[in-house]
Each structure stands twice: as C-alpha cells, then as structure tokens.
Design a protein around this motif. Structure first.
Motif, PDB file in Angstrom:
ATOM      1  N   LEU A  52       0.802  -1.222  -0.042  1.00 54.56           N
ATOM      2  CA  LEU A  52       0.066  -0.024   0.062  1.00 54.56           C
ATOM      3  C   LEU A  52       0.888   1.424  -0.128  1.00 54.56           C
ATOM      4  CD1 LEU A  52      -2.680  -1.274   2.552  1.00 54.56           C
ATOM      5  CD2 LEU A  52      -2.642  -1.779   0.288  1.00 54.56           C
ATOM      6  N   GLY A  53       1.883   1.198   0.116  1.00 48.54           N
ATOM      7  CA  GLY A  53       2.960   2.254   0.119  1.00 48.54           C
ATOM      8  C   GLY A  53       2.983   3.196   1.439  1.00 48.54           C
ATOM      9  N   ARG A  54       2.771   4.361   1.436  1.00 51.11           N
ATOM     10  CA  ARG A  54       2.533   4.969   2.707  1.00 51.11           C
ATOM     11  C   ARG A  54       1.083   4.982   3.109  1.00 51.11           C
ATOM     12  NH1 ARG A  54       6.519   6.722   5.493  1.00 51.11           N
ATOM     13  NH2 ARG A  54       8.461   6.736   4.224  1.00 51.11           N
ATOM     14  N   VAL A  55       0.957   4.523   4.493  1.00 49.11           N
ATOM     15  CA  VAL A  55      -0.364   4.581   5.203  1.00 49.11           C
ATOM     16  C   VAL A  55      -0.290   5.429   6.346  1.00 49.11           C
ATOM     17  CG1 VAL A  55      -0.860   2.225   4.287  1.00 49.11           C
ATOM     18  CG2 VAL A  55       0.278   2.406   6.480  1.00 49.11           C
ATOM     19  N   THR A  56      -1.610   5.475   6.935  1.00 48.99           N
ATOM     20  CA  THR A  56      -1.890   6.319   7.934  1.00 48.99           C
ATOM     21  C   THR A  56      -1.352   5.655   9.265  1.00 48.99           C
ATOM     22  OG1 THR A  56      -4.168   5.986   8.290  1.00 48.99           O
ATOM     23  CG2 THR A  56      -3.871   7.925   7.033  1.00 48.99           C
ATOM     24  N   SER A  57      -1.672   4.361   9.385  1.00 52.24           N
ATOM     25  CA  SER A  57      -1.429   3.694  10.800  1.00 52.24           C
ATOM     26  C   SER A  57      -0.854   2.223  10.579  1.00 52.24           C
ATOM     27  CB  SER A  57      -2.539   3.805  11.717  1.00 52.24           C
ATOM     28  OG  SER A  57      -3.455   2.972  11.271  1.00 52.24           O
ATOM     29  N   ALA A  58      -0.218   1.885  11.345  1.00 55.10           N
ATOM     30  CA  ALA A  58       0.293   0.383  11.356  1.00 55.10           C
ATOM     31  C   ALA A  58      -0.909  -0.514  11.686  1.00 55.10           C
ATOM     32  CB  ALA A  58       1.408  -0.058  12.332  1.00 55.10           C
ATOM     33  N   GLU A  59      -1.837  -0.183  12.244  1.00 53.07           N
ATOM     34  CA  GLU A  59      -3.250  -0.815  12.626  1.00 53.07           C
ATOM     35  C   GLU A  59      -4.135  -1.158  11.393  1.00 53.07           C
ATOM     36  OE1 GLU A  59      -4.521  -0.386  17.069  1.00 53.07           O
ATOM     37  OE2 GLU A  59      -4.482   1.591  16.018  1.00 53.07           O
ATOM     38  N   SER A  60      -3.981  -0.204  10.458  1.00 50.24           N
ATOM     39  CA  SER A  60      -4.687  -0.306   9.378  1.00 50.24           C
ATOM     40  C   SER A  60      -4.233  -1.222   8.391  1.00 50.24           C
ATOM     41  CB  SER A  60      -4.613   0.944   8.447  1.00 50.24           C
ATOM     42  OG  SER A  60      -3.320   1.495   7.909  1.00 50.24           O
ATOM     43  N   VAL A  61      -2.751  -1.545   8.417  1.00 51.42           N
ATOM     44  CA  VAL A  61      -2.271  -2.937   7.728  1.00 51.42           C
ATOM     45  C   VAL A  61      -2.926  -4.291   8.387  1.00 51.42           C
ATOM     46  CG1 VAL A  61      -0.049  -4.024   7.300  1.00 51.42           C
ATOM     47  CG2 VAL A  61      -0.165  -1.416   6.969  1.00 51.42           C
ATOM     48  N   ALA A  62      -2.678  -4.328   9.249  1.00 44.15           N
ATOM     49  CA  ALA A  62      -3.351  -5.498  10.063  1.00 44.15           C
ATOM     50  C   ALA A  62      -4.904  -5.699   9.918  1.00 44.15           C
ATOM     51  CB  ALA A  62      -3.193  -5.688  11.568  1.00 44.15           C
ATOM     52  N   GLU A  63      -5.512  -4.506   9.698  1.00 41.55           N
ATOM     53  CA  GLU A  63      -7.326  -4.613   9.430  1.00 41.55           C
ATOM     54  C   GLU A  63      -7.336  -4.829   7.950  1.00 41.55           C
ATOM     55  OE1 GLU A  63     -10.764  -1.781  10.541  1.00 41.55           O
ATOM     56  OE2 GLU A  63      -8.798  -0.997  10.408  1.00 41.55           O
ATOM     57  N   MET A  64      -6.503  -4.399   7.171  1.00 41.42           N
ATOM     58  CA  MET A  64      -6.811  -4.796   5.730  1.00 41.42           C
ATOM     59  C   MET A  64      -6.525  -6.370   5.588  1.00 41.42           C
ATOM     60  SD  MET A  64      -8.134  -2.460   4.042  1.00 41.42           S
ATOM     61  CE  MET A  64      -9.256  -2.133   5.529  1.00 41.42           C
ATOM     62  N   ALA A  65      -5.357  -6.747   6.151  1.00 35.98           N
ATOM     63  CA  ALA A  65      -5.020  -8.262   6.066  1.00 35.98           C
ATOM     64  C   ALA A  65      -6.200  -9.232   6.461  1.00 35.98           C
ATOM     65  CB  ALA A  65      -3.890  -8.572   6.798  1.00 35.98           C
ATOM     66  N   ASP A  66      -6.835  -8.739   7.721  1.00 37.46           N
ATOM     67  CA  ASP A  66      -7.964  -9.344   8.385  1.00 37.46           C
ATOM     68  C   ASP A  66      -9.057  -9.449   7.205  1.00 37.46           C
ATOM     69  OD1 ASP A  66      -6.856 -10.253  10.571  1.00 37.46           O
ATOM     70  OD2 ASP A  66      -7.444  -8.121  11.536  1.00 37.46           O
ATOM     71  N   PHE A  67      -9.407  -8.205   6.634  1.00 37.67           N
ATOM     72  CA  PHE A  67     -10.497  -7.937   5.696  1.00 37.67           C
ATOM     73  C   PHE A  67     -10.386  -8.929   4.480  1.00 37.67           C
ATOM     74  CE2 PHE A  67     -12.196  -5.133   2.388  1.00 37.67           C
ATOM     75  CZ  PHE A  67     -13.689  -5.133   2.821  1.00 37.67           C
TER      76      PHE A  67
END
Length: 376
Positions: free
Chosen positions: A263-278
């Motif tokens: 995703l390149g740059r993201v707003t938070s590390a937690e969003s990475v985990a959330e998208m992996a779950d999703f």
C-alpha cells in the motif's frame, strides 16, 4: 537482527519448554509471583513498578495490562503504573479505550528514576515490537507466544517470574487465572477488559482456545457490560476509514487464492493488520499479505486459513526486518533505508517478488495479478 514472537499453529503437537524454563512445577503461578515480589520488594525503596506490553497494544495486551494492575494492587499490595507506546487507531481498539475509560502514561516519556521494575505482558524481552526502558529490570513476564529459538531460553538469563504458556490462546486468559487464584471478584470494567482480550485473540474461542480460555471468556462475559462489548465490537467509523478502504482495494491484487496488498505509505500500522484481516475473508482467499509504511518503518501483516502463517512471512521477509506471529496470524517490521519514495518502492518490489514465489504458477495471473476493483 531481532525477531519477534513465532507461532504455535493450531492442530500441531505442543512445544515443550527446555528444562528449567518457565514456572517451577509444584508451585502455583500466583504463589511463585508472590515469592518473587516479596524477595525484591525491599530493594525497590518504595518506587512503583511499571506494567508494559508491546508497541500499539491490542485488546489482549490491554486486557492483560489492566488485569495485572488489579492483581498487583489487590493481591500483592503494589501501586503499579501502566505505560505504553504507539498510536492506537484501529476503530475497535479506539472504542475499547473510549468505552472503558482506559489511560496510561507514554512509555517514551518516562522518568525512569521513579520506577523500580517492569512487569511485561503479551510479549517478551527481545521481541522486535517491544521497547523497554533501559536500566529497569524485567521481573515478570506473562505471555503465550513462542520465542524464535526455544532452546536458547535455557542458556540465557530470564526474568525471575517467567510465565510462558504456549498453548493458551490469550494472555488475558492467563491473567484471569491469576485473579481467580487470588480470589479477586471481578468488577464489571475489569471483566469487560479481559473478555475483550480473550475474544479478540481467540476469535470468540475459534482459534487456539484452551479450557482456560473458555472459562475466562464465559466467566468474564457474564460479568461484562454487554452494551459496551457490542459498541467495541461494532464501533462507528470515521469517514477517512472509507477513503483508506478504497485506496487499499485499488492497490491490492488477487493471485488465484492469495491477496497481496502493498500500500505504500499508510496512516497507521493498525490499518495494515485490519486490511489483512479484511482481505482474508474473501471467499477464494487462503492467505493474505498487506504492507504499508508509517514513518521509517514498513509494517507487514499476514493472515492464513488452515495453515501456519510464520513460515510464509519468514520467506517473504528473507533477511529484512523482524517478524513473528501465532497460528494463522503473523506480522513484521522493516526499517526503511530512507524517506525517499525509491527506497520504499524497492522494498515493496523485493517483498512482492518473494511472496509470488509462494504462489503456485498455475494460480498466478501474471506478476501484477488482478486488481480487486476489477474482479469480474
């Protein structure tokens, strides 16, 4: 190179700790903890102990930290302070902080001279996502994650109270066991905290749950604030969530039964985990890998269905960064070479190339895959 924790996959034989590692046989966990504290208390000269966990604590870490606070106060006559670092932004975790009125001091701004020792939950010293204040000894560890080298535990100094139970699904369940042994009646807030920790780390007892996890879940659930539990599980979402979701959908690619999202740059590390779950919930998906950069760190989250996540992420990272996981969940971090876009692009190319090596050629639709927004 540091490594974070490694998984204990569901359905595999239990991993045995080396002799002398963990709690001694024949002594209850609380009795051993009490003996350790009593032996060290006089040397603390009235200073407060710290309760800490890994960066950006998740519900299990939060439940265990605040549960341990109650235990130390009511069973061991201590006045601990909870400290944590890392920005919490995932909606469910933010709701947990809000609904249960949780607060703690910033671990990056501690005056270490005010404290005596560290009690560490849901992680262990040396794990890649855990930063501890220098000069303060870790006197107790409560965790359920496998270190990268089990055998090495026997050769190195360990905290005097080292409660590592690899089979347990949630550290909050461990803490429930201590509180039960101490005869402490759970108030509604503490019960709700521990219930959140167990349910999030075991997926409502569906993942790596033991009899202790089940007992902890049901006993804390019946004492919990059910309205708050519901608001934590299904929180309101900011408008930016949908913007970031669209961006993630646009960048992710489907390769047969695998979703890769760099995703390149993201707003938070937690969003990475959330998208992996999703993405893992997509019907054909057997495993998903999502990565994104925050500041100087590139974060990776990997989720699987029916297989161990750790070796997949180990292959993807190669010699880059630190990583760890448990069962079907794994995460890692890589320090970026610089702030320049080229450095980020090079890293994502390397990671994508290694991830593609794990996907059978018959399942690939070229190196670029199919955009999720263009699935027929």
């Amino acid at each position: 190179m540091s490594r974070a924790h490694a998984p204990v996959p569901a359905g595999t034989d239990p991993i045995v700790l080396p002799p002398g590692v963990g709690l001694p046989s024949g002594v209850s966990p609380l009795a051993h903890l009490r003996s350790v504290v009593d032996g060290l208390r006089d040397g603390w000269n009235g200073k407060r102990p710290l309760i800490m966990s890994h960066r950006t604590p998740d519900p299990d870490a939060l439940g265990a930290m605040f549960g341990l606070e109650v235990l130390l106060q009511q069973a061991l006559d201590l006045e601990p302070e909870i400290a944590a670092s890392g920005r919490i932004s995932r909606a469910e975790n933010v709701a947990m902080l809000r609904e249960l009125d949780l607060s703690y001091v910033n671990a990056e701004e501690l005056d270490r001279s005010r404290y005596s020792a560290v009690f560490l939950v849901d992680t262990q010293p040396g794990f890649g996502h855990t930063t501890l204040p220098s000069g303060l000894p870790v006197v107790a560890v409560f965790d359920h994650h496998r270190p990268p080298d089990i055998a090495a535990l026997a050769g190195g100094p360990l905290p005097p109270h080292y409660d590592l139970r690899l089979e347990v699904g949630a550290t909050s369940a461990l803490m429930f066991g201590y509180l039960r042994e101490a005869g402490i009646e759970l108030d509604q807030r503490t019960a709700t905290l521990l219930c959140c920790g167990v349910r999030f780390d075991t997926l409502d007892l569906a993942l790596s749950a033991t009899a202790l996890d089940s007992e902890a879940f049901y006993e804390t659930f019946r004492r919990s604030d059910h309205a708050k539990l519901a608001r934590i599980q299904r929180p309101s979402l900011p408008a930016t969530y949908y913007r970031d979701l669209y961006r993630s959908l646009s960048r992710a690619r489907l390769y047969g039964s695998v979703v890769l999202g760099f995703l390149g740059r993201v707003t938070s590390a937690e969003s990475v985990a959330e998208m992996a779950d999703f993405f893992r919930r997509m019907e054909p998906c057997r495993w998903s890998l999502v990565g994104g950069a925050v500041g100087q760190t590139y974060h990776l989250s990997l989720r699987t269905e029916g297989r161990e996540a750790y070796p997949l992420l180990q292959h993807v990272l190669g010699a880059d960064g630190s990583f760890g996981g448990r069962g079907s969940v794994a995460g890692g971090q890589v320090r970026l070479e610089s702030d320049e876009w080229d450095a980020l692009a090079r890293l994502e190319r390397r990671l994508r190339g290694r991830a593609l090596e794990l996907i059978p050629a018959v399942e690939r639709t070229g190196r670029r895959g199919t955009r999720l927004t263009q699935i027929p």
